[in-house]
Design an enzyme around this catalytic site. Structure first.
Site, short mmCIF file in Angstrom:
data_model
loop_
_atom_site.label_atom_id
_atom_site.label_comp_id
_atom_site.label_asym_id
_atom_site.label_seq_id
_atom_site.Cartn_x
_atom_site.Cartn_y
_atom_site.Cartn_z
N HIS A 1 -4.01 -0.46 16.08
CA HIS A 1 -5.32 -0.80 15.52
C HIS A 1 -5.87 -1.99 16.29
O HIS A 1 -5.15 -2.96 16.58
CB HIS A 1 -5.21 -1.20 14.05
CG HIS A 1 -4.79 -0.09 13.13
ND1 HIS A 1 -4.77 1.23 13.49
CD2 HIS A 1 -4.42 -0.13 11.81
CE1 HIS A 1 -4.38 1.96 12.45
NE2 HIS A 1 -4.15 1.17 11.43
N CYS B 1 -1.91 -2.01 6.94
CA CYS B 1 -1.71 -2.28 8.37
C CYS B 1 -2.81 -3.14 8.99
O CYS B 1 -2.54 -4.07 9.76
CB CYS B 1 -1.57 -0.98 9.15
SG CYS B 1 -2.70 0.32 8.62
N1 LIG Z 1 0.72 5.00 9.07
C1 LIG Z 1 0.51 3.68 8.99
O1 LIG Z 1 0.14 3.02 9.97
C2 LIG Z 1 0.75 2.99 7.69
C3 LIG Z 1 0.64 1.61 7.66
C4 LIG Z 1 0.86 0.93 6.46
C5 LIG Z 1 1.18 1.66 5.35
N2 LIG Z 1 1.29 3.03 5.39
C6 LIG Z 1 1.68 3.71 4.16
O2 LIG Z 1 2.97 4.30 4.35
C7 LIG Z 1 3.08 5.50 3.58
C8 LIG Z 1 3.52 6.64 4.51
O3 LIG Z 1 2.60 6.77 5.56
P1 LIG Z 1 2.87 7.68 6.84
O4 LIG Z 1 1.75 7.34 7.74
O5 LIG Z 1 4.28 7.57 7.33
O6 LIG Z 1 2.66 9.16 6.20
P2 LIG Z 1 3.30 10.56 6.65
O7 LIG Z 1 3.51 10.61 8.12
O8 LIG Z 1 2.42 11.58 6.03
O9 LIG Z 1 4.74 10.58 5.93
C9 LIG Z 1 4.92 10.73 4.55
C10 LIG Z 1 6.38 10.73 4.20
O10 LIG Z 1 6.51 10.83 2.78
C11 LIG Z 1 7.42 11.89 2.47
N3 LIG Z 1 7.17 12.50 1.18
C12 LIG Z 1 6.10 13.22 0.79
N4 LIG Z 1 6.28 13.66 -0.48
C13 LIG Z 1 7.49 13.19 -0.89
C14 LIG Z 1 8.25 13.31 -2.08
N5 LIG Z 1 7.80 14.01 -3.13
N6 LIG Z 1 9.46 12.71 -2.15
C15 LIG Z 1 9.94 12.01 -1.09
N7 LIG Z 1 9.26 11.86 0.07
C16 LIG Z 1 8.06 12.45 0.17
C17 LIG Z 1 7.21 12.86 3.61
O11 LIG Z 1 8.28 13.78 3.66
P3 LIG Z 1 8.11 15.26 4.32
O12 LIG Z 1 8.12 15.05 5.80
O13 LIG Z 1 9.29 15.97 3.82
O14 LIG Z 1 6.80 15.80 3.83
C18 LIG Z 1 7.16 11.91 4.79
O15 LIG Z 1 8.46 11.49 5.12
C19 LIG Z 1 1.72 5.70 2.92
O16 LIG Z 1 1.78 5.17 1.62
C20 LIG Z 1 0.78 4.88 3.79
O17 LIG Z 1 -0.35 4.44 3.07
C21 LIG Z 1 1.09 3.70 6.53
#
Ligand SMILES: NC(=O)c1ccc[n+]([C@@H]2O[C@H](COP(=O)([O-])OP(=O)(O)OC[C@H]3O[C@@H](n4cnc5c(N)ncnc54)[C@H](OP(=O)(O)O)[C@@H]3O)[C@@H](O)[C@H]2O)c1
Length: 339
Positions: free
Chosen positions: A246, A133
């Protein structure tokens, strides 16, 4: 490879997370030609229903057959899930746009910001990586400056919101703030120290060179996206108690001299950028104004008076939109020729 269709069976993996939720909203808001929407998350969320258009879609768990019949899958469930499942999806004929860090630096996998390097989509083999991001919003601004004056070096300091860590961190900032204002002890479960009313110069793990992994992502991903290994980038990444957006302070040294007004003009016509820069009226981008928008906002444009060819500026973007969900959907739009 993707066959041209009227509508595409589309999946979001990690649909219940901070980014996944935004992906579903973005697909709807941009009227992406979704045939059927399939949503996946962990077993914790199996059976949950998420609104899309005028109906609700049931959340499923992944298995080896999940991707059969899916055209495009937006992954946002963490690097480990992407490592395991993105190749499974790609081998089922589905094109994956992966938001995790798993594939970004793989030389076989394009790392795409549509305003910067859409041409790199031509060599994808089924998996496309979405950058970090903090990198996305920076390269959207760097690219037009690089084209005009060739960038030698960038010094960046970030001020990153807790939603960049995911839903648990959003909950932690909310809980800590409430606890402190009610004179209760705070618990730290996501970050090593209290984030409410505090600032942490620490994002992701520390590496042997003293930088954090987040800082080195900004260095390496910038060069890969811009297709230029000569650009020097040095970063300090900082977590701040802001829910969304950010902010970044950039010091840019160029080969050719650019006056502040020239930078303002260049960025005013750059795709995905909004110049919001009127210090005489106290106008500059701030997270609470930029949250929920799609563009990268730039302000505080001024010349660095300590070097010959230097510019300072301040940029703010919504990390869940341009930093994640929107960029992924824009990549999908490029794939189907909609962009
Ligand atoms: N947040 C940002 O600004 C941002 C920006 C760029 C990239 N990212 C990347 O995007 C990804 C997700 O980030 P986030 O911020 O959205 O995290 P998050 O809010 O913690 O969400 C994680 C998601 O992954 C799912 N998950 C976890 N274990 C799983 C499994 N075994 N099988 C299928 N789904 C599973 C979770 O499902 P449950 O709800 O069922 O646990 C939830 O839907 C990460 O790799 C992060 O590095 C994030």
């Amino acid at each position: 490879m993707l066959t041209k269709k009227q509508k595409y069976v589309t999946a979001v993996v990690g649909a219940t997370g901070a980014v996944g939720t935004e992906m579903v909203r973005t697909l709807e808001a941009r009227n992406f030609p979704v045939d059927t929407l399939r949503l996946f998350a962990s077993e914790r969320s199996e059976g949950k229903r998420i609104e899309f258009r005028s109906s609700s879609v049931r959340v499923e768990i992944l298995d080896e057959r999940s991707f059969k019949g899916i055209d495009i899958a937006l992954f946002s469930a963490g690097a480990e899930r992407s490592r395991i499942w993105a190749p499974v999806a790609a081998s089922s004929g589905c094109v994956v746009v992966d938001n995790s860090s798993q594939w970004r630096m793989d030389p076989e996998i394009p790392l795409i910001v549509p305003e910067v390097n859409p041409h790199d989509l031509s060599w994808h083999k089924g998996i496309i990586a979405n950058p970090n991001c903090s990198t996305i919003q920076m390269v959207v601004v760097l690219k037009p400056i690089h084209e005009a004056a060739k960038i030698k070096r960038v010094v960046v300091t970030t001020f990153q919101s807790v939603s960049g860590t995911g839903q648990r961190a959003i909950d932690e900032l909310m809980r800590q703030t409430t606890d402190l204002l009610n004179f209760r002890e705070v618990a730290c479960n996501v970050y090593p120290y209290q984030i409410a009313f505090n600032v942490l110069p620490h994002i992701d793990v520390f590496l042997e060179n003293g930088y954090t992994k987040e800082e080195m992502k900004m260095v390496k991903e910038t060069r890969k996206i811009m297709g230029d290994d000569t650009i020097g980038v040095t970063a300090t990444t900082v977590r701040v108690p802001v829910f969304r957006c950010h902010s970044e302070s950039l010091n840019i040294e160029t080969e050719k001299k650019l006056a502040a007004n020239e930078v303002r003009a260049i960025l005013s016509s750059a795709p995905g950028v909004v110049v919001y820069d009127a210090p005489d009226r106290k106008l500059y981008p701030i997270p609470i104004d930029v949250a929920g928008t799609d563009e990268t906002y730039v302000g505080r444009i001024r010349e660095d008076e300590t070097i010959d060819n230097g510019i300072n500026l301040w940029i703010v973007a919504d990390n869940l939109r341009k930093g994640a969900a929107l960029n992924a959907v824009q990549i999908a739009e490029c794939l189907i020729g909609k962009a």
